[in-house]
Write a protein that holds these residues in place. Structure first.
Motif, PDB file in Angstrom:
ATOM      1  N   CYS A   1      46.230  38.888  42.075  1.00 14.75           N
ATOM      2  CA  CYS A   1      46.428  38.833  40.616  1.00 14.75           C
ATOM      3  C   CYS A   1      47.490  39.829  40.153  1.00 14.75           C
ATOM      4  O   CYS A   1      48.243  39.539  39.218  1.00 14.75           O
ATOM      5  CB  CYS A   1      45.106  39.050  39.892  1.00 14.75           C
ATOM      6  N   ALA A   2      47.586  40.981  40.814  1.00 15.98           N
ATOM      7  CA  ALA A   2      48.624  41.955  40.438  1.00 15.98           C
ATOM      8  C   ALA A   2      49.999  41.363  40.701  1.00 15.98           C
ATOM      9  O   ALA A   2      50.925  41.505  39.894  1.00 15.98           O
ATOM     10  CB  ALA A   2      48.430  43.247  41.221  1.00 15.98           C
ATOM     11  N   ALA A   3      50.146  40.682  41.820  1.00 16.72           N
ATOM     12  CA  ALA A   3      51.438  40.079  42.159  1.00 16.72           C
ATOM     13  C   ALA A   3      51.769  38.941  41.194  1.00 16.72           C
ATOM     14  O   ALA A   3      52.902  38.829  40.709  1.00 16.72           O
ATOM     15  CB  ALA A   3      51.409  39.565  43.598  1.00 16.72           C
ATOM     16  N   VAL A   4      50.772  38.116  40.885  1.00 11.25           N
ATOM     17  CA  VAL A   4      51.026  36.983  39.977  1.00 11.25           C
ATOM     18  C   VAL A   4      51.367  37.500  38.579  1.00 11.25           C
ATOM     19  O   VAL A   4      52.247  36.966  37.902  1.00 11.25           O
ATOM     20  CB  VAL A   4      49.818  36.019  39.949  1.00 11.25           C
ATOM     21  N   ALA A   5      50.683  38.554  38.146  1.00 11.00           N
ATOM     22  CA  ALA A   5      50.946  39.099  36.798  1.00 11.00           C
ATOM     23  C   ALA A   5      52.399  39.530  36.652  1.00 11.00           C
ATOM     24  O   ALA A   5      52.966  39.454  35.570  1.00 11.00           O
ATOM     25  CB  ALA A   5      50.013  40.269  36.530  1.00 11.00           C
ATOM     26  N   GLU A   6      53.000  39.994  37.750  1.00 13.66           N
ATOM     27  CA  GLU A   6      54.377  40.500  37.700  1.00 13.66           C
ATOM     28  C   GLU A   6      55.426  39.441  38.003  1.00 13.66           C
ATOM     29  O   GLU A   6      56.623  39.714  37.901  1.00 13.66           O
ATOM     30  CB  GLU A   6      54.541  41.623  38.734  1.00 13.66           C
ATOM     31  N   CYS A   7      54.995  38.261  38.404  1.00  9.91           N
ATOM     32  CA  CYS A   7      55.983  37.288  38.900  1.00  9.91           C
ATOM     33  C   CYS A   7      56.661  36.509  37.782  1.00  9.91           C
ATOM     34  O   CYS A   7      56.188  36.468  36.641  1.00  9.91           O
ATOM     35  CB  CYS A   7      55.335  36.326  39.902  1.00  9.91           C
ATOM     36  N   ASP A   8      57.776  35.912  38.133  1.00  8.60           N
ATOM     37  CA  ASP A   8      58.501  35.034  37.202  1.00  8.60           C
ATOM     38  C   ASP A   8      58.239  33.564  37.518  1.00  8.60           C
ATOM     39  O   ASP A   8      58.503  32.697  36.683  1.00  8.60           O
ATOM     40  CB  ASP A   8      60.002  35.300  37.315  1.00  8.60           C
ATOM     41  N   GLY A   9      57.788  33.293  38.717  1.00  6.24           N
ATOM     42  CA  GLY A   9      57.535  31.912  39.109  1.00  6.24           C
ATOM     43  C   GLY A   9      56.666  31.877  40.351  1.00  6.24           C
ATOM     44  O   GLY A   9      56.476  32.899  41.025  1.00  6.24           O
ATOM     45  N   MET A  10      56.108  30.699  40.628  1.00  9.09           N
ATOM     46  CA  MET A  10      55.272  30.535  41.819  1.00  9.09           C
ATOM     47  C   MET A  10      55.599  29.204  42.498  1.00  9.09           C
ATOM     48  O   MET A  10      56.069  28.256  41.850  1.00  9.09           O
ATOM     49  CB  MET A  10      53.774  30.511  41.455  1.00  9.09           C
TER      50      MET A  10
END
Ligand code: FMN
Length: 187
Positions: A64-73
């Motif tokens: 979740c920490a990584a997803v919170a900071e991401c611009d896309g997946m």
């Protein structure tokens, strides 16, 4: 500017076609200039979402920490019984942890969708994933990649022998990077 793209997928197996497909798309996003991180569900080993358990597991915090900071997946699930795998859906369920963020869930993130299937119905899982993208307030890029007939599309070493399909996965990686950049201007 470099965009952060998170890959999520794979199966709970030693040789996962959905992980191999994801890695192709992610490598392409990297080549396009993205900062990337791949979350392989087999390695992440998420417990089932259990609302009776109040402690959030470290694996979930990491994701979740990584997803919170991401611009896309980029998401990649195997086709199980006509839809996404239970393990993949469970990972998406854990994104509920992002409900109270400043940018809740996947707000303004571009999402690329991949499914690998033994047959030819991979689009069914992709359509299911698209419902989840919308529920989580993200934007699915129009291009999607259902990889069919995986038993012959990959060799024993995990190489995708279908060059056209490989090019589609690479194009998806570039597209998620490109659209992530455009969506970031909305913030
Ligand atoms: C439990 C299970 C259910 C499956 N259901 C389907 C299905 O409904 N349709 C299909 O085309 N392939 C089905 N398959 C085959 C997988 O989609 C195929 O082997 C795919 O490559 C699996 O991806 P993976 O290697 O990442 O697990 C199923 C496989 C398993 C293990």
């Amino acid at each position: 500017m470099s965009r952060k793209i998170i890959g999520l997928g794979g199966a709970l197996s030693d040789s996962s076609t959905s992980l191999w497909a994801l890695e192709i798309a992610m490598a392409s996003a990297y080549d396009a200039g993205a900062e990337i991180e791949v979350f392989d569900l087999a390695r992440l080993d998420l417990p089932m979402l259990d609302l009776r358990v109040k402690e959030v597991p470290d694996s979930v915090k990491q994701l979740c920490a990584a997803v919170a900071e991401c611009d896309g997946m980029i998401w990649s699930s195997p086709l199980y019984h006509g839809t996404i795998s239970g393990a993949f859906k469970n990972a998406l369920d854990w994104l509920q942890e992002l409900s109270t963020d400043d940018r809740p869930y996947l707000t303004d993130r571009a999402i690329g969708l991949i499914c690998t299937a033994g047959g030819v119905q991979g689009l069914q899982a992709i359509n299911t994933m698209e419902f989840v993208v919308r529920a989580l307030r993200g934007f699915a890029v129009p291009m999607v990649v259902p990889v069919s007939n995986t038993w012959q599309a990959f060799d024993a070493e995990g190489n995708l022998t279908d060059s056209k399909c490989k090019e589609q996965l690479e194009q998806l990686g570039r597209e998620v990077h490109r659209v992530s950049g455009a969506l970031a201007t909305l913030a």
